[in-house]
Scaffold this motif. Structure first.
Motif, PDB file in Angstrom:
ATOM      1  N   GLY A  74       0.802  -1.210   0.000  1.00 54.64           N
ATOM      2  CA  GLY A  74       0.000   0.000   0.000  1.00 54.64           C
ATOM      3  C   GLY A  74       0.839   1.266   0.000  1.00 54.64           C
ATOM      4  N   THR A  78       0.886   3.938  -3.114  1.00 55.79           N
ATOM      5  CA  THR A  78       0.450   5.309  -2.836  1.00 55.79           C
ATOM      6  C   THR A  78       1.511   6.317  -3.257  1.00 55.79           C
ATOM      7  N   HIS A 174       2.419   6.500   7.132  1.00 50.38           N
ATOM      8  CA  HIS A 174       1.879   5.365   6.391  1.00 50.38           C
ATOM      9  C   HIS A 174       1.691   4.124   7.252  1.00 50.38           C
ATOM     10  N   ARG A 232      -6.766   8.558   1.412  1.00 49.10           N
ATOM     11  CA  ARG A 232      -6.329   7.847   0.213  1.00 49.10           C
ATOM     12  C   ARG A 232      -7.530   7.718  -0.709  1.00 49.10           C
ATOM     13  N   VAL A 234      -9.434   5.388  -4.101  1.00 44.38           N
ATOM     14  CA  VAL A 234      -9.611   4.043  -4.654  1.00 44.38           C
ATOM     15  C   VAL A 234     -10.095   4.197  -6.090  1.00 44.38           C
ATOM     16  N   GLU A 339      -3.479  -0.944  11.152  1.00 39.76           N
ATOM     17  CA  GLU A 339      -3.490  -0.127   9.936  1.00 39.76           C
ATOM     18  C   GLU A 339      -3.535   1.368  10.249  1.00 39.76           C
ATOM     19  N   ASN A 343      -5.838   0.242   2.804  1.00 40.44           N
ATOM     20  CA  ASN A 343      -6.278   0.369   1.411  1.00 40.44           C
ATOM     21  C   ASN A 343      -7.210  -0.758   0.989  1.00 40.44           C
ATOM     22  N   GLU A 347     -10.875  -0.924  -1.203  1.00 45.78           N
ATOM     23  CA  GLU A 347     -10.924  -1.714  -2.439  1.00 45.78           C
ATOM     24  C   GLU A 347     -12.053  -2.739  -2.367  1.00 45.78           C
ATOM     25  N   TYR A 412     -13.932   8.212  -1.975  1.00 44.86           N
ATOM     26  CA  TYR A 412     -12.472   8.123  -1.888  1.00 44.86           C
ATOM     27  C   TYR A 412     -11.882   8.396  -3.270  1.00 44.86           C
ATOM     28  N   TRP A 414      -9.187   9.700  -5.821  1.00 41.51           N
ATOM     29  CA  TRP A 414      -7.736   9.895  -5.897  1.00 41.51           C
ATOM     30  C   TRP A 414      -7.372  11.294  -6.399  1.00 41.51           C
TER      31      TRP A 414
END
Length: 436
Positions: A74, A78, A174, A232, A234, A339, A343, A347, A412, A414
């Motif tokens: 991930g 990213t 991250h 983030r 998706v 986490e 991600n 998804e 979400y 991008w």
């Protein structure tokens, strides 16, 4: 949920005696606490403050990360997407990261650094700092902004370089490293690690955190520096319910009326796979039409295969194969409580799956309990089993939640997410100019 931010930070008392120069040139000195409080640059020579240009396109950005080309995960995906976006708008990027296969077309904008394999996780590399050759290349590049993605020895070297020259320093969060410790019998290190992170991020103009839950956890441990929320995105076209394939299910031995419970991610301890395995075992013992699917690879793969003899293991998947695996499942099970973002959760949601995940975590922040999925207390195998079984037994509920999850995933985006960090860069450059 709210979280606090604060002004410019100061070094943590626990680390105020650390000689950063020695840590950059001799990594083993990071384990000691020298008496000197002087912070010098790596070459110990005089440094002139670099002039700052006005925020605009065409910025020069130096990105330092512990993983850009060594492992596809991930973080690397990213950062790769971020680099592509910034270059498309006219910025110049130079990436400094551990050695690995060079990305196509990046031979002059990527500096591979010496590194060692991480013990127990050899697929990842541990940077040994910034050698003189790389520092000379950084000096020639003369970035307008330094972005650190990993607070390791390379991150310390980048921080030292930027702070000494008055170059804006920003960081992205991250990986929620403190939560990893309990899985590797290092829980006693949690407090010193938070102290180190407080010291490190206190020297940044901005800290970009992916969820409010993660930001709140950092706040609880005294990290209240200028946090900005950077989520983030998706790809909702790539991850789509239409990717569901009866033929794919049949090839893997799934009957049309089987309920497929899937996990996607690295097969490592900190993903809560002991909980996932317990849930899958109990579901199989129920004697219902439940099948299980694990997508991913890692050091726990063989032990999981021996334990979950009825589970289908695909190994690592990407591209269309990954999209099909998601959409051809019925429930997404993800018990990780480590986490920073997660991600795979978004998804799975974009693929039209209801999600069962841990409450109060970066991953859990994406799921509206009872609407787009169900959340359970972290590490509570019984609670995860109960919630997953509820979805297994109620087709109408899981299909309704799946539709809602798909709709929620559309937020979400991008393009907006990447534009946000570009705007943050301009803010950081302007903030640094005001301080001078």
């Amino acid at each position: 949920m709210t979280f606090r931010t604060h002004g410019e930070g100061r070094p943590s008392p626990a680390l105020s005696g650390l000689n950063l120069d020695s840590a950059v040139e001799q990594p083993e000195t990071l384990l000691r606490a020298p008496s000197s409080r002087k912070i010098r640059t790596a070459d110990s020579g005089p440094v002139s403050m670099q002039p700052l240009r006005s925020p605009s396109s065409g910025r020069r950005i130096a990105l330092f990360t512990g993983n850009f080309v060594t492992v596809t995960d991930g973080v690397s995906r990213t950062l790769g997407r971020l680099v592509t976006f910034l270059e498309s708008r006219g910025d110049q990027l130079h990436v400094f990261a551990p050695d690995g296969p060079l990305p196509a077309g990046r031979d002059r904008a990527f500096t591979a650094l010496p590194s060692l394999p991480v013990p127990g996780r050899p697929e990842y590399r541990f940077s040994l700092g910034l050698p003189r050759r790389a520092r000379r290349r950084l000096d020639r590049f003369a970035p307008d902004l330094v972005h650190v993605a990993t607070p390791d020895l390379l991150g310390i070297a980048a921080m030292t370089w930027a702070n000494a020259r008055g170059v804006p320093l920003v960081a992205t969060y991250h990986t929620h490293f403190p939560t990893y410790l309990r899985y590797y019998h290092f829980a006693w290190m949690e407090r010193p690690l938070y102290a180190y992170l407080k010291w490190f991020y206190g020297r940044c103009v901005h800290l970009y955190v992916p969820t409010t839950e993660t930001a709140s956890d950092l706040n609880r441990h005294g990290i209240v520096e200028p946090i900005r929320l950077w989520s983030r995105g998706v790809d909702c076209e790539r991850f789509h319910p239409s990717c569901r394939s009866a033929a794919w299910r049949s090839r893997h031995g799934f009957a049309p009326d089987d309920v497929v419970v899937s996990y996607v991610g690295r097969l490592v301890r900190e993903k809560g796979l002991d909980v996932a395995a317990s849930v899958i075992e109990r579901l199989h013992r129920d004697g219902s039409n439940v099948r299980s699917l694990i997508v991913g690879d890692g050091p726990l793969r063989e032990s999981l295969r021996k334990r979950l003899t009825e589970t289908i293991f695909t190994g690592h998947l990407d591209g269309d194969a990954l999209s099909t695996a998601y959409a051809s499942s019925d429930i997404f099970l993800f018990p990780s409580d480590s986490e920073a973002f997660g991600n795979v959760i978004v998804e799975a949601m974009a693929s039209g799956l209801p999600v069962v995940c841990a409450a109060g975590t970066g991953a859990g922040s994406h799921v509206a309990d009872g609407r787009t999925g169900l959340v359970a207390p972290p590490r509570d195998a019984d609670a995860f089993y109960d919630r997953t079984r509820r979805l297994v037994r109620d087709r109408a509920l899981r299909e309704t939640m799946g539709r809602r999850a798909r709709a929620a995933a559309a937020s979400y985006d991008w393009s907006q997410t990447l534009q946000n960090i570009s705007n943050y860069y301009d803010e950081a450059i302007a903030t640094m100019a005001l301080r001078r």
